[in-house]
Every structure is written in C-alpha cells, then in structure tokens.
Design an enzyme around this catalytic site. Sequence first.
Site, PDB file in Angstrom:
ATOM      1  N   ASP A 128     -40.259  63.451 -45.621  1.00 13.21           N
ATOM      2  CA  ASP A 128     -41.585  62.870 -45.860  1.00 13.21           C
ATOM      3  C   ASP A 128     -42.532  63.424 -44.809  1.00 13.21           C
ATOM      4  OD1 ASP A 128     -40.794  61.267 -48.019  1.00 13.21           O
ATOM      5  OD2 ASP A 128     -40.236  59.601 -46.726  1.00 13.21           O
ATOM      6  N   ASP A 144     -42.966  61.705 -54.136  1.00 14.20           N
ATOM      7  CA  ASP A 144     -43.405  60.304 -54.157  1.00 14.20           C
ATOM      8  C   ASP A 144     -44.746  60.162 -54.872  1.00 14.20           C
ATOM      9  OD1 ASP A 144     -41.146  59.688 -52.633  1.00 14.20           O
ATOM     10  OD2 ASP A 144     -42.245  59.787 -50.738  1.00 14.20           O
TER      11      ASP A 144
END
Length: 171
Positions: A128, A144
């Site tokens: 991330d 995401d």
Amino acid sequence: MTEKNETACSKARMSLLFAVIVGLCVLLDQWTKRLALQHLPLETARSFLPGLVELIRIENHGAAFGMLQGQMIFFYGITAAICLFVVYVLYRLPEKKRYMPLVINLAFLIGGALGNLCDRVMRGSVVDFFSFIPISFPVFNVADIFVTCAAAVFILLFCFYYKEEEFSFLK
C-alpha cells in the site's frame, strides 16, 4: 449467421471485454506497486498532492484498517469465493447490452481483488502506498481503488439503473 451463433458471439465479446479489463487492472496495479517498491523507502512519507495525498509505502498483512492481520488463508478463500460468484453471474448473465455496465464493473472488482491476491501470494503482504491526508484513512493502493469504486458503482447501478426483476436470471 444463425441466432445461436449471434448469441455465442455476444457472450464471447462480453467475456473478452471482461478479461481485457481484468488484465489491465492487474497490470496497472502491479506496475504501480513495483514503482512504490523501487522508489519509496518503507514507511517514509513523500508529498504527492500537497495537503491532500502523500506517498508512504507500507506492507499490509491484513485488510483495511489493519483488520485480520496475517489471515492469508481467509483472504485466499474470500477472493476465490468472489471470483467463483462472478464467474457464475457472468455465465448466467443475459446477453443484452443493458448488462454491459455490470460486466465492466465486475471486471474492475475482480481486477482489484486479483491485484491484491498477487501481492499476498508473491510477497506475503499487500503493498500500500497512497495516504489521504485530510482524514485518518488507511493507506491504500490502485487495486483498493478499483474494488472501492466498483462497490460504489454497484450501489448506483442497483439503486438507479437496474430493476429487481432484471436479476431474475440468478434464481
């Protein structure tokens, strides 16, 4: 061309579009994660859009908000269940242009899910790197974004575009 051949061609086009979108989503997600791995030191923030978004690479061993840390078997199972359900929906889907927004949306959902699955399988965690500064929001990635946007579009499609009876093919 017979009616049966036209139907098969239409289903083939829908399947091809679905596969191309899924592939592009996974490629874009994996490319951006590779860039993050190459250019962002672990847990060091860099301004991207000042005051709005910063880049900070983290290794996420769970889901959003740090939930279910280390539960890889659970994530594999959920991803497999979602993929199987989508394949079932696509198989049963009537061959009408009206369902094309659903096919495209399902492709973004699966593309995002498979992008994060690739990380879990290859790295044991998800990379991330986007952090939204104005609110305390979990660090996220391109996959995401695909999954979240697909979920929002599903709500809009189900509330404003499709009627309940248009999903009788799932019964």
